[in-house]
Design a protein around this motif. Structure first.
Motif, PDB file in Angstrom:
ATOM      1  N   LEU A   1       0.791  -1.135   0.219  1.00  0.00           N
ATOM      2  CA  LEU A   1       0.248   0.526   0.024  1.00  0.00           C
ATOM      3  C   LEU A   1       0.452   0.966   0.086  1.00  0.00           C
ATOM      4  CD1 LEU A   1      -2.694  -0.588   2.560  1.00  0.00           C
ATOM      5  CD2 LEU A   1      -2.612  -0.345  -0.072  1.00  0.00           C
ATOM      6  N   LEU A   2       1.715   1.070   0.543  1.00  0.00           N
ATOM      7  CA  LEU A   2       2.422   2.138   1.099  1.00  0.00           C
ATOM      8  C   LEU A   2       3.660   3.469   0.170  1.00  0.00           C
ATOM      9  CD1 LEU A   2       3.647   1.838   4.945  1.00  0.00           C
ATOM     10  CD2 LEU A   2       1.216   4.237   3.758  1.00  0.00           C
ATOM     11  N   ALA A   3       3.847   1.619  -0.804  1.00  0.00           N
ATOM     12  CA  ALA A   3       4.821   2.199  -1.720  1.00  0.00           C
ATOM     13  C   ALA A   3       4.165   2.003  -3.923  1.00  0.00           C
ATOM     14  CB  ALA A   3       5.286   0.760  -2.536  1.00  0.00           C
ATOM     15  N   GLY A   4       3.003   2.477  -3.075  1.00  0.00           N
ATOM     16  CA  GLY A   4       2.146   2.658  -4.421  1.00  0.00           C
ATOM     17  C   GLY A   4       1.545   1.619  -5.208  1.00  0.00           C
ATOM     18  N   CYS A   5       1.541   0.533  -4.512  1.00  0.00           N
ATOM     19  CA  CYS A   5       0.520  -0.810  -4.430  1.00  0.00           C
ATOM     20  C   CYS A   5      -0.667  -0.745  -4.174  1.00  0.00           C
ATOM     21  CB  CYS A   5       1.365  -2.093  -4.439  1.00  0.00           C
ATOM     22  SG  CYS A   5       3.316  -2.156  -4.824  1.00  0.00           S
ATOM     23  N   GLY A   6      -1.694  -1.651  -4.504  1.00  0.00           N
ATOM     24  CA  GLY A   6      -2.812  -1.837  -4.433  1.00  0.00           C
ATOM     25  C   GLY A   6      -3.570  -2.022  -4.970  1.00  0.00           C
TER      26      GLY A   6
ATOM     27  N   PRO B   1       2.455   9.667  -4.833  1.00  0.00           N
ATOM     28  CA  PRO B   1       2.554   9.078  -4.159  1.00  0.00           C
ATOM     29  C   PRO B   1       1.497   9.391  -2.652  1.00  0.00           C
ATOM     30  CG  PRO B   1       4.592  10.166  -4.909  1.00  0.00           C
ATOM     31  CD  PRO B   1       3.796  10.767  -5.392  1.00  0.00           C
ATOM     32  N   PRO B   2       1.614   8.839  -2.308  1.00  0.00           N
ATOM     33  CA  PRO B   2       0.189   8.261  -1.102  1.00  0.00           C
ATOM     34  C   PRO B   2       0.617   9.805  -0.352  1.00  0.00           C
ATOM     35  CG  PRO B   2       1.467   6.517  -1.339  1.00  0.00           C
ATOM     36  CD  PRO B   2       1.743   7.111  -2.050  1.00  0.00           C
ATOM     37  N   GLY B   3       0.190  10.625   0.544  1.00  0.00           N
ATOM     38  CA  GLY B   3       0.228  12.004   1.567  1.00  0.00           C
ATOM     39  C   GLY B   3       1.181  12.691   0.526  1.00  0.00           C
ATOM     40  N   GLU B   4       0.692  12.996  -0.490  1.00  0.00           N
ATOM     41  CA  GLU B   4       2.064  13.509  -1.255  1.00  0.00           C
ATOM     42  C   GLU B   4       0.666  14.953  -2.033  1.00  0.00           C
ATOM     43  OE1 GLU B   4       4.881  15.011  -0.739  1.00  0.00           O
ATOM     44  OE2 GLU B   4       5.561  13.400   0.589  1.00  0.00           O
ATOM     45  N   LYS B   5       0.692  15.861  -2.525  1.00  0.00           N
ATOM     46  CA  LYS B   5      -0.297  16.282  -3.478  1.00  0.00           C
ATOM     47  C   LYS B   5       0.529  16.552  -5.102  1.00  0.00           C
ATOM     48  CE  LYS B   5      -2.413  18.836   0.754  1.00  0.00           C
ATOM     49  NZ  LYS B   5      -2.837  20.256   1.333  1.00  0.00           N
ATOM     50  N   SER B   6       1.693  16.755  -4.625  1.00  0.00           N
ATOM     51  CA  SER B   6       2.197  17.276  -6.213  1.00  0.00           C
ATOM     52  C   SER B   6       2.385  15.755  -6.987  1.00  0.00           C
ATOM     53  CB  SER B   6       3.433  17.700  -6.215  1.00  0.00           C
ATOM     54  OG  SER B   6       4.816  17.421  -5.804  1.00  0.00           O
TER      55      SER B   6
END
Length: 150
Positions: free
Chosen positions: A14-19, A98-103
């Motif tokens: 999940l945190l690596a952009g897998c999901g 990325p998770p938690g990022e806006k850009s």
């Protein structure tokens, strides 16, 4: 132990952009053979480093982390991952952040379906299918290490 490993695997993916599902329309990727080879080489290096041990893989993941997110790493607690991409699913994902990022990361962002297997020493402790993001930036392939955002 097995429950903790399963939670770790799920968290890593999940945190690596897998999901789950990736939004957008699938379009064939127009990459040169050289660029395709760079993506293949990236995952081959990740897997080879994992075969050499947790410290080698952790170092490689840190060294190949997208330059804008180098400060975001994690302790994989001695575990390694094996990543098996399904190359026919490789596509551009221009809106991803990325998770938690806006850009959006600098570079051309791609996503590919993968099977990720988590190993603790020589024992497989979990496997999951998901998606992973990679970026082609300045003719280099960069990834997002497990636990991005963690």
């Amino acid at each position: 132990m097995a429950e903790r490993a399963a939670v770790l695997l799920f968290s890593l993916l999940l945190l690596a952009g897998c999901g789950g599902p990736v939004t957008g329309t699938a379009r064939p990727v127009s990459l040169s053979d050289g660029d395709r080879a760079k993506f293949r080489e990236y995952y081959e290096r990740v897997n080879k480093a994992g075969d050499e041990g947790a410290s080698e893989q952790t170092k490689l993941l840190k060294d190949t982390q997208h330059p804008d997110f180098r400060q975001k790493t994690c302790d994989m607690r001695g575990a390694t991952i094996k990543v098996e991409p399904t190359w026919s699913t490789l596509r551009v994902d221009a809106d991803w952040a990325p998770p938690g990022e806006k850009s959006h990361p600098r570079g051309d962002v791609y996503v590919v379906a993968v099977t990720v297997t988590l190993r603790q020493e020589d024992a497989v402790v979990g496997s999951q299918i998901g998606s992973m993001h990679v970026v082609l930036l300045d003719d280099e392939v960069y990834g997002f290490a497990p636990c991005l955002g963690g």
